[in-house]
Design an enzyme around this catalytic site. Structure first.
Site, PDB file in Angstrom:
ATOM      1  N   GLU A  55     106.922  14.663  13.150  1.00 40.48           N
ATOM      2  CA  GLU A  55     107.629  15.773  13.890  1.00 40.48           C
ATOM      3  C   GLU A  55     107.073  17.189  13.563  1.00 40.48           C
ATOM      4  O   GLU A  55     107.474  17.938  12.578  1.00 40.48           O
ATOM      5  CB  GLU A  55     109.126  15.469  13.669  1.00 40.48           C
ATOM      6  CG  GLU A  55     109.781  16.721  14.369  1.00 40.48           C
ATOM      7  CD  GLU A  55     111.456  16.584  14.129  1.00 40.48           C
ATOM      8  OE1 GLU A  55     111.903  15.744  13.288  1.00 40.48           O
ATOM      9  OE2 GLU A  55     112.079  17.249  14.479  1.00 40.48           O
ATOM     10  N   LYS A  62     107.107  13.005  17.448  1.00 38.83           N
ATOM     11  CA  LYS A  62     108.458  13.712  17.813  1.00 38.83           C
ATOM     12  C   LYS A  62     108.064  15.261  17.872  1.00 38.83           C
ATOM     13  O   LYS A  62     108.383  15.881  17.058  1.00 38.83           O
ATOM     14  CB  LYS A  62     109.354  13.384  16.754  1.00 38.83           C
ATOM     15  CG  LYS A  62     110.778  14.108  17.077  1.00 38.83           C
ATOM     16  CD  LYS A  62     111.948  13.632  16.160  1.00 38.83           C
ATOM     17  CE  LYS A  62     113.212  14.638  16.293  1.00 38.83           C
ATOM     18  NZ  LYS A  62     114.403  13.570  16.085  1.00 38.83           N
ATOM     19  N   ARG A 111     131.691  13.447   5.893  1.00 41.39           N
ATOM     20  CA  ARG A 111     130.332  13.151   6.605  1.00 41.39           C
ATOM     21  C   ARG A 111     130.127  11.739   6.865  1.00 41.39           C
ATOM     22  O   ARG A 111     129.783  11.322   7.605  1.00 41.39           O
ATOM     23  CB  ARG A 111     129.064  13.637   5.708  1.00 41.39           C
ATOM     24  CG  ARG A 111     129.091  15.271   5.401  1.00 41.39           C
ATOM     25  CD  ARG A 111     128.001  15.537   4.648  1.00 41.39           C
ATOM     26  NE  ARG A 111     128.115  15.501   3.379  1.00 41.39           N
ATOM     27  CZ  ARG A 111     128.393  15.977   2.441  1.00 41.39           C
ATOM     28  NH1 ARG A 111     129.192  17.227   2.655  1.00 41.39           N
ATOM     29  NH2 ARG A 111     128.477  15.693   1.139  1.00 41.39           N
ATOM     30  N   LYS A 169     111.137   9.798   8.889  1.00 41.62           N
ATOM     31  CA  LYS A 169     110.799  11.065   9.773  1.00 41.62           C
ATOM     32  C   LYS A 169     110.468  12.104   8.773  1.00 41.62           C
ATOM     33  O   LYS A 169     111.118  12.201   7.606  1.00 41.62           O
ATOM     34  CB  LYS A 169     112.021  11.297  10.424  1.00 41.62           C
ATOM     35  CG  LYS A 169     111.926  12.568  11.362  1.00 41.62           C
ATOM     36  CD  LYS A 169     113.254  13.071  11.840  1.00 41.62           C
ATOM     37  CE  LYS A 169     113.573  14.366  11.044  1.00 41.62           C
ATOM     38  NZ  LYS A 169     114.892  15.120  11.633  1.00 41.62           N
TER      39      LYS A 169
HETATM   40  P1  13P Z   1     117.661  18.219  17.354  1.00 33.87           P
HETATM   41  O1  13P Z   1     117.623  17.363  18.557  1.00 33.87           O
HETATM   42  O2  13P Z   1     118.989  18.687  17.333  1.00 33.87           O
HETATM   43  O3  13P Z   1     116.552  19.304  17.689  1.00 33.87           O
HETATM   44  O4  13P Z   1     117.191  17.545  16.177  1.00 33.87           O
HETATM   45  C1  13P Z   1     116.130  16.520  16.253  1.00 33.87           C
HETATM   46  C2  13P Z   1     115.798  16.466  14.691  1.00 33.87           C
HETATM   47  O5  13P Z   1     115.893  15.351  14.394  1.00 33.87           O
HETATM   48  C3  13P Z   1     115.276  17.561  14.213  1.00 33.87           C
HETATM   49  O6  13P Z   1     114.628  17.181  12.976  1.00 33.87           O
END
Ligand code: 13P
Length: 343
Positions: free
Chosen positions: A177, A219, A46, A136
């Site tokens: 998000e 987001k 990773r 986030k």
């Molecule tokens: P994806 O663009 O693969 O949907 O992932 C964005 C993301 O950060 C999900 O939390």
């Protein structure tokens, strides 16, 4: 007078035509993606994968900020630099995912709420000390018969707002998000309805809990038909529905909207972002940017496959996808050639 540092960071992240790279997959999610290509699921692999990403030549031309995972922010690149420092050195703002994932919401069969508020103040202070400038938190909203319920939306929106104020207290820009999933057979219209309802509740909670809207980013998902819907709408319809939904729901004080890709192919994620910016950019109060994980990383992961000799080719793929999305922000992505338009 200089703007407040939170506002400055939020603006920097969406300035020009650059966007965000989400590279914050949790260990189980990263392992699942590795397993699909027979890559060993170890901390070192990773680390090596994330090292390949952040040392991509020219990445900062298209990427303004990168979201790290807890394991990664504590690791070092091959050159011996902590990942947050390696990003800063190339002009990319480091960020950190701070939620602890979605768990079943008690009393709401089949619905989930994102956890991670306990001890968050202390974790944010630690991440800020490591160089993170933004954070986030992802809420997961599933469309199904009778779902989402108002209770599920309220619980998730409240958690997002609690998280966002704690971030701002710690000097970190919160990326908020609320993801309405593409899973299912629902129509575009239903996605629009649910996304609008979700954003309405999210912003009501953000305002109620005193989040400074100028110092955050949203987001969200694009407004799309479910993956199994027989009517997969065209690009223009999706762009129009998405822009209309956000004009109704997102206050003009928010500096930017950075979409997640959510399982769209890399090309479609670029095409749709491009269409929105090409048609509507001059009329919108906020920037329309990207914060993609899969839609930037997937081709590079397929090329890398855990093999050192593949690193340069994988980095080229990554830089290409990042450049396509940068072009899409300017309405200059050419879906026909899957490349930025040449002048
Ligand atoms: P994806 O663009 O693969 O949907 O992932 C964005 C993301 O950060 C999900 O939390």
């Amino acid at each position: 007078m200089n703007p407040h540092p939170l506002i400055e960071t939020a603006r920097t992240l969406v300035a020009g035509d650059r966007g965000l790279l989400a590279m914050d997959e949790s260990t189980p999610t990263c392992n699942k993606r590795f397993a699909a290509f027979g890559i060993a699921q170890t901390a070192e692999m990773r680390r090596a994968y994330r090292d390949m990403i952040v040392t991509t030549p020219g990445l900062s031309e298209s990427i303004s900020g990168a979201i790290l995972y807890d394991e990664t922010i504590r690791q070092r690149t091959h050159a011996g630099l902590p990942f947050a420092v390696a990003l800063q050195q190339v002009g990319i703002v480091p960020g950190i995912k701070v939620d602890n994932g979605a768990r079943p919401l008690a009393a709401f069969d089949g619905e989930v709420v994102t956890e991670g508020l306990d001890g968050l103040r202390e974790r944010l202070a630690e991440y800020a000390g490591m160089g993170a400038r933004f954070a986030k938190w992802r809420a997961v909203i599933r469309i199904d018969a009778g779902r989402p319920t108002p209770g599920c939306l309220l619980a998730n929106a409240h958690a997002l707002a609690r998280y966002a104020t704690l971030c701002q207290e710690a000097g970190l820009v919160p990326i908020v998000e609320p993801e309405v999933l593409m899973d299912g057979g629902h129509t575009l219209e239903r996605c629009r309805e649910v996304t609008e309802e979700t954003l309405g509740i999210v912003f009501a909670q953000l305002v109620a809990l005193r989040v400074r809207l100028e110092g955050m980013l949203l987001k969200p998902n694009m407004v799309l038909p479910g993956k199994d819907c027989p009517d997969q709408s065209d690009t223009e319809t999706i762009a129009a529905a998405t822009v209309e939904c956000f004009l109704r729901s997102v206050p003009a004080a928010v500096p930017g909207i950075a979409f997640l890709s959510g399982g769209q192919t890399a090309e479609l994620a670029s095409t749709r972002l491009n269409a929105m910016n090409a048609r509507y950019r001059s009329r919108l109060p906020w920037s329309l940017a990207f914060s993609y994980a899969r839609a930037i990383q997937q081709p590079a992961l397929e090329t890398w496959r855990g093999i050192d000799a593949n690193v340069p080719a994988a980095q080229q793929q990554l830089a290409h996808r990042a450049a396509c999305n940068r072009a899409a922000r300017a309405g200059r992505y050419d879906a026909g050639t899957d490349a930025p338009l040449q002048t």
